[in-house]
Design an enzyme around this catalytic site. Structure first.
Site, PDB file in Angstrom:
ATOM      1  N   GLU A 269      14.494  12.968 -25.857  1.00 47.90           N
ATOM      2  CA  GLU A 269      15.289  14.032 -24.536  1.00 47.90           C
ATOM      3  C   GLU A 269      16.078  13.143 -23.877  1.00 47.90           C
ATOM      4  OE1 GLU A 269      13.320  16.739 -21.546  1.00 47.90           O
ATOM      5  OE2 GLU A 269      11.583  16.004 -23.179  1.00 47.90           O
TER       6      GLU A 269
ATOM      7  N   ASP B 148      12.822  18.859 -11.465  1.00 51.34           N
ATOM      8  CA  ASP B 148      12.290  17.404 -11.420  1.00 51.34           C
ATOM      9  C   ASP B 148      11.723  17.053 -10.186  1.00 51.34           C
ATOM     10  OD1 ASP B 148      12.946  16.807 -14.296  1.00 51.34           O
ATOM     11  OD2 ASP B 148      15.168  17.323 -13.350  1.00 51.34           O
TER      12      ASP B 148
END
Length: 272
Positions: free
Chosen positions: A54, A65
């Protein structure tokens, strides 16, 4: 001619199934703490056995996040990392690692701002195989999905513990051979423990609705956690723990962490 895009992702998943192994999906941020350090870190996680990579695309408002990866976004942007740098990173890595699927983790704004067609083609030309777009809901992904399909690129959608059956069916319809299941509500980040019993129920529900492979992310940082979750799924996604070690310049520990996680996924106690 080597496979690319959806074919490369499918081939990797098939090899893992045949070997009764689960996927280790490793996330790092381009340009954190510097471009060269992140290139070194990407190489390490690939050399140590990462199955699917990723690639983090820095963005100013990374709402999904937690603090570790938020800081990585901020530092990368301060370092002046642009989309061209992200694609250059992918190209450098693709030259060295031919068989590993690369998924670009990006918020939707950079895709939209660049233009969907252009962004997808730039990514494809750099060796990227598909996209994870955490703030793009399945109800609004049709345009990007159609362009990805036309270029044989994968679009991997996210599901969560709060996803309804109706929405999960839509996610399953649009996601390409893989779903990213968020282990808990909230943001990314290392956790000392995870709600395994609840996760069992959520993944059982997922498998009753969708037959496509599923990897689980958010909160996983230890081999023991990866083993537990790998036994319930088709793999795990690890980000914050790797990003933290990279940011601290602990490259030997980064290599050791990837080996620990990879070893834990080789012979899970239960294969769904």
């Amino acid at each position: 001619m080597e496979n690319f895009g959806i074919e490369r992702l499918n081939e990797k998943l098939e090899v893992l199934r045949k070997n009764n192994a689960k996927a280790l999906v490793s996330y790092l941020m381009v340009g954190y703490p510097t471009f060269e350090d992140s290139l070194r870190a990407f190489r390490i996680v690939l050399e140590e056995g990462t199955d699917i990579l990723e690639i983090g695309f820095p963005f100013s408002d990374p709402v999904a996040d937690g603090p570790t990866i938020q800081r990585a976004h901020e530092v990368a942007l301060r370092n002046g990392i642009k989309s061209a740098d992200v694609f250059r990173m992918a190209s450098l890595l693709r030259d060295e690692f031919k068989d590993v699927p690369f998924l670009l983790m990006t918020y939707y704004n950079p895709v939209f701002r660049t233009g969907l067609d252009r962004f997808v083609k730039l990514a494809k030309d750099s060796g990227i195989d598909g996209f994870i777009v955490p703030d793009l809901p399945p109800e609004e992904c049709q345009d990007l999905k159609e362009i990805c399909q036309s270029e044989s690129m994968a679009l991997v959608l996210l599901a969560s513990p709060t996803t309804t059956e109706k929405r999960l069916k839509l996610i399953c319809e649009y996601t390409d051979e893989l779903t990213y299941f968020v282990s808990l509500t909230g943001t990314t980040g290392e956790r000392d423990s995870l709600p395994i019993e609840r996760l069992k129920r959520h993944l059982s529900f997922y498998r009753a609705v969708c037959k496509k492979p599923v990897v689980v992310g958010f909160g996983i940082s230890k081999g023991e956690q990866a083993k537990e979750i790998g036994a319930l799924s088709d793999g795990v996604v690890v980000g914050s723990a790797l990003v933290r070690l990279c940011g601290e310049g602990k490259f030997e520990e980064l290599a050791s962490k990837v080996r620990e996680l990879k070893d834990s996924l080789l012979s899970p106690s239960y294969s769904p």
